[in-house]
Design a protein around this motif. Structure first.
Motif, mmCIF file in Angstrom:
data_model
loop_
_atom_site.group_PDB
_atom_site.id
_atom_site.type_symbol
_atom_site.label_atom_id
_atom_site.label_comp_id
_atom_site.label_asym_id
_atom_site.label_seq_id
_atom_site.Cartn_x
_atom_site.Cartn_y
_atom_site.Cartn_z
ATOM 1 N N ALA A 188 0.830 -1.207 0.000
ATOM 2 C CA ALA A 188 0.000 0.000 0.000
ATOM 3 C C ALA A 188 0.865 1.257 0.000
ATOM 4 O O ALA A 188 0.615 2.200 -0.751
ATOM 5 N N GLY A 189 1.896 1.259 0.845
ATOM 6 C CA GLY A 189 2.762 2.426 0.936
ATOM 7 C C GLY A 189 3.504 2.721 -0.347
ATOM 8 O O GLY A 189 3.742 3.883 -0.696
ATOM 9 N N ALA A 190 3.864 1.672 -1.078
ATOM 10 C CA ALA A 190 4.594 1.861 -2.333
ATOM 11 C C ALA A 190 3.651 2.247 -3.471
ATOM 12 O O ALA A 190 3.872 3.238 -4.176
ATOM 13 N N PHE A 191 2.578 1.469 -3.650
ATOM 14 C CA PHE A 191 1.702 1.674 -4.805
ATOM 15 C C PHE A 191 0.970 3.012 -4.764
ATOM 16 O O PHE A 191 0.673 3.591 -5.812
ATOM 17 N N LYS A 192 0.662 3.523 -3.573
ATOM 18 C CA LYS A 192 -0.101 4.779 -3.530
ATOM 19 C C LYS A 192 0.691 5.934 -4.136
ATOM 20 O O LYS A 192 0.099 6.921 -4.581
ATOM 21 N N ASN A 193 2.023 5.828 -4.185
ATOM 22 C CA ASN A 193 2.824 6.896 -4.790
ATOM 23 C C ASN A 193 2.521 7.057 -6.274
ATOM 24 O O ASN A 193 2.637 8.151 -6.835
ATOM 25 N N ILE A 194 2.131 5.967 -6.931
ATOM 26 C CA ILE A 194 1.758 6.037 -8.343
ATOM 27 C C ILE A 194 0.510 6.906 -8.505
ATOM 28 O O ILE A 194 0.448 7.794 -9.364
ATOM 29 N N ILE A 195 -0.477 6.661 -7.655
ATOM 30 C CA ILE A 195 -1.733 7.408 -7.745
ATOM 31 C C ILE A 195 -1.505 8.873 -7.385
ATOM 32 O O ILE A 195 -2.125 9.769 -7.961
ATOM 33 N N ALA A 196 -0.587 9.126 -6.446
ATOM 34 C CA ALA A 196 -0.255 10.516 -6.093
ATOM 35 C C ALA A 196 0.376 11.246 -7.271
ATOM 36 O O ALA A 196 0.097 12.429 -7.501
ATOM 37 N N LEU A 197 1.217 10.558 -8.026
ATOM 38 C CA LEU A 197 1.775 11.149 -9.249
ATOM 39 C C LEU A 197 0.647 11.530 -10.207
ATOM 40 O O LEU A 197 0.638 12.624 -10.778
#
Length: 346
Positions: A188-197
């Motif tokens: 969750a901590g890693a993948f959410k950075n994609i959505i933030a981009l």
């Protein structure tokens, strides 16, 4: 028991977490490759490159000597960028002892191997992943160092280790929950950075609140879908490491991922964005990793897929949005396999 905690490395998040530990009257030694940075932290009690304006506790010391940093430490907190995690842990390995509590707070993957940070650390230290504790959740370093109320989660396969880390960090302004789903918290901590981009890119294109709300909602469904396929508990993605971290990272100008996406949406080139940021933007490497992870597991990640094409194949942001909006009709509940959902609710 030693009251010393070592923090590797002295970036913004490492420094903020060091401040929490110092507030809890622990002796903190930060390791940095830069002798100049170590001198600044020791003499001026500041870290101006990463947290300008913040005054650090005198309990925080810094050194460029790895052995001195970790010697006699009860716990070692590793906050290296994902691209440097293996190298930093390898440098730490000669001084590692099995009685040390190992914590990491890095949100990303090793791009070349697609491995999670806990896997990289366990391989380098030759220890079990269950001995490692992951710290994650909605937490901007700039706010933590100012002692703004913050809530995070620590996860480990070992309940005792998770509770020990909870005890190290918990105080009046930094609340800590435990979670046994270490895999889900890391994913969750890693993948959410994609959505933030993507959220930053949407704002850079001036698409408004409707578009960003849809992006966050469908983005959460997307990262939950791949997370569950990889073995995580779906409920983790509804918690602090999932939706909590997604909201704070995708809506704040403190977020490097949001800022990078915004600049890309305004038409800037990736190389120029990275140069102007001056710090690691984990979402870029994570997008690359997710593109290949989704293929490996046979799971559709349309937002990550389009961002991959923008970042690495020169697709224009507006064209990526058109591709997302023009996809075939779906039902909203196509989030995860039903049998996997039932597994967690049986």
């Amino acid at each position: 028991m030693s009251k010393k905690v070592a923090v590797l490395v002295a970036g913004s998040w490492g420094t903020a977490l060091a401040s929490v530990l110092a507030a809890n009257e622990l002796d903190v030694v930060m390791w940095t490759r830069s002798e100049e940075q170590a001198t600044e932290i020791n003499t001026q009690h500041t870290n101006t490159r990463y947290l300008p304006g913040a005054e650090l506790s005198p309990r925080i010391r810094a050194t460029s000597d790895m052995e001195a940093a970790v010697a006699d430490a009860a716990a070692v907190l590793i906050v290296a960028p994902s691209s440097a995690m293996r190298a930093v842990t390898h440098q730490f390995k000669p001084f590692y002892t099995p009685d040390m509590l190992i914590i990491h707070a890095t949100k990303g993957f090793e791009t070349e191997s697609l491995k999670r940070m806990s896997t990289v650390i366990s391989e380098e230290l030759e220890c079990e992943e269950g001995q490692i504790v992951v710290l994650s959740g909605p937490s901007h370093a700039e706010e933590v160092v100012k002692r703004c109320p913050t809530t995070v989660v620590v996860a480990s396969l070992d309940k005792t280790s998770a509770e020990a880390v909870q005890g190290l960090f918990m105080n009046a302004y930094f609340r800590v929950y435990t979670n046994r789903d270490m895999l889900g918290v890391e994913l969750a901590g890693a993948f959410k950075n994609i959505i933030a981009l993507g959220a930053g890119m949407s704002d850079g294109l001036q698409f408004g609140d409707n578009a960003k709300a849809a992006l966050l909602t469908r983005g959460l469904a997307e990262i939950t879908r791949i997370g569950v396929e990889m073995g995580a508990n779906p409920l983790t993605f509804s918690g602090l490491a999932g939706i909590g971290d997604l909201v704070v990272t995708a809506t704040s100008q403190h977020s490097r991922n949001w800022r990078a996406g915004s600049m890309l949406g305004q038409g800037q080139k990736l190389d120029d964005v990275l140069q102007s940021m001056g710090m690691v933007v984990e979402g870029i490497r994570t997008t690359q990793a997710a593109y290949f992870i989704s293929q490996k597991y046979g799971v559709q990640m349309p937002i990550a897929d389009q961002l991959y094409h923008v970042l690495f194949q020169n697709r224009q942001p507006r064209d990526a949005v058109e591709a997302l909006m023009g996809r075939d009709p779906k039902t909203e509940m196509e989030v995860m396999k039903l049998e996997t959902w039932e597994q967690w609710h049986s």
